[in-house]
Design a protein around this motif. Sequence first.
Motif, PDB file in Angstrom:
ATOM      1  N   THR A  69       0.842  -1.192   0.000  1.00  0.00           N
ATOM      2  CA  THR A  69       0.000   0.000   0.000  1.00  0.00           C
ATOM      3  C   THR A  69       0.878   1.243   0.000  1.00  0.00           C
ATOM      4  O   THR A  69       2.056   1.194   0.345  1.00  0.00           O
ATOM      5  CB  THR A  69      -0.921   0.023   1.228  1.00  0.00           C
ATOM      6  N   ARG A  70       0.278   2.363  -0.372  1.00  0.00           N
ATOM      7  CA  ARG A  70       1.024   3.625  -0.374  1.00  0.00           C
ATOM      8  C   ARG A  70       1.513   3.993   1.024  1.00  0.00           C
ATOM      9  O   ARG A  70       2.626   4.484   1.194  1.00  0.00           O
ATOM     10  CB  ARG A  70       0.141   4.747  -0.930  1.00  0.00           C
ATOM     11  N   SER A 237       5.676  -7.320   0.360  1.00  0.00           N
ATOM     12  CA  SER A 237       5.934  -6.212  -0.565  1.00  0.00           C
ATOM     13  C   SER A 237       7.202  -6.435  -1.376  1.00  0.00           C
ATOM     14  O   SER A 237       7.593  -5.569  -2.152  1.00  0.00           O
ATOM     15  CB  SER A 237       6.048  -4.892   0.212  1.00  0.00           C
ATOM     16  N   PHE A 316       0.127  -0.280  -6.440  1.00  0.00           N
ATOM     17  CA  PHE A 316      -0.745  -0.228  -5.270  1.00  0.00           C
ATOM     18  C   PHE A 316      -2.160  -0.623  -5.686  1.00  0.00           C
ATOM     19  O   PHE A 316      -3.032   0.227  -5.864  1.00  0.00           O
ATOM     20  CB  PHE A 316      -0.725   1.163  -4.653  1.00  0.00           C
ATOM     21  N   ASP A 319      -5.101   0.211  -3.156  1.00  0.00           N
ATOM     22  CA  ASP A 319      -5.440   1.635  -3.090  1.00  0.00           C
ATOM     23  C   ASP A 319      -6.381   2.023  -4.222  1.00  0.00           C
ATOM     24  O   ASP A 319      -7.277   2.845  -4.044  1.00  0.00           O
ATOM     25  CB  ASP A 319      -4.172   2.486  -3.149  1.00  0.00           C
TER      26      ASP A 319
END
Length: 422
Positions: A69-70, A237, A316, A319
């Motif tokens: 995610t950001r 990630s 992402f 998001d």
Amino acid sequence: MASHGFALSASNIKKLAYSFAIQKNISHTFNNEKKKAGQDWFLSFMKRHPELAVRKAQGLSTARAKGMTRQECAKYFELLGNVLRENNLLNTPQKIFNLDETGLQLNNNPGKVVTNKGAKMVNCITTAEKGETISIITCVNAEGSFLPPCCIFKGKNKKIEFEDGLPPGGKVIMGEKSAYVTSDIFFQWFQEFFVPRKGLCKVLLIMDGHSSHCTNVELLDYAVANNVILFCLPSHSTHWLQPLDRSFFKPLKTYWSQTCQNWVHNNPGRNLGRLQFASLLNAAWCKAATIQNGTSRLRTCGIYPFNPEQIPDYAFVLDKVAQVQENLNPEKNPIEGQNENINFPDVHRQDVIAANDDREDRNSFEDILPVPRIEPGPSNNRGHRKQHAEVLTSPETITVKRAKKEEKIKKLKQKRRKSQNV
């Protein structure tokens, strides 16, 4: 839908076209029995939209979608930037290292071959159904210089012949229970491979948060004593933030597969075993461990030169889904789903009550096929704590891990006392 992680197949689009035509009261010649548009319509649809193409999709687990995610990425780069600036490492690529492990199988993978058209079966000889897996510990710095590979075999007894033909400086370590990297094996690699080659200055070693890297307090103390900063990537990630995953392991496995295939062709009837591993790895390693492969992905991952903007927006996925869901009624979205199980409205042509010219735009695209919702929460079902970006060699982290180790030892002693009393 593809940008949200729920790409539609050709069959899904045909079913969607049929449902859309029925609910919009559009006259059509689609198949009412199969409730889907035909292949001719699909080909025309693709011609009308040249920006679309049929692609082979890559699987993305829910854990990776939630982990990348950001917010998580911003915290990672903020911490990494602080470490680089505080230790004067921004312009010293020779002091920035990346570490990761991968597995190679002692077997040849035929891949694509050339044969006669219309052949019903295409066979290619392999040395085994599934070969033995050997783990490789790989480390590279931002200048593109690779450390010699460290190979892990399963077993107790090591033969000198296992190392014959390895790349210069390479070594074989035996794992008693498996060929996976354990905390003891990683500590041995750190002492014998990394520290003697890093130099006397302070360096940064970036790696994932596997338990073999993070739980050994003796390793963390040894790293501090030898001017090594151990930096842990956030969990789930590494497909975007781990340079070796993005640049090196794919070409290494490609060259490894080609080398094994050539060996099997040149040695028909012989089994591919441990004694051949070293020389075959050397051939593949020399082709893959180039300066270009070493430096390109540290740059692409934004590590050196330090640039958080290197991670693209389409990384992402979650998001993007959240942004779409903000504009939709949450009650219309399913909680979670896969594109293979999309349920299209069960409608029939006889339900059309208005002519084509008199239809009303009662339904939007989201009413027919809502964007699947992925609820925030733990990225796995076992309740494990998510690993965030962390400096493992910081005093605070070492104190916490030492306290956990002492607590674990205390519980084990209490358990032994209870068993002895019984």
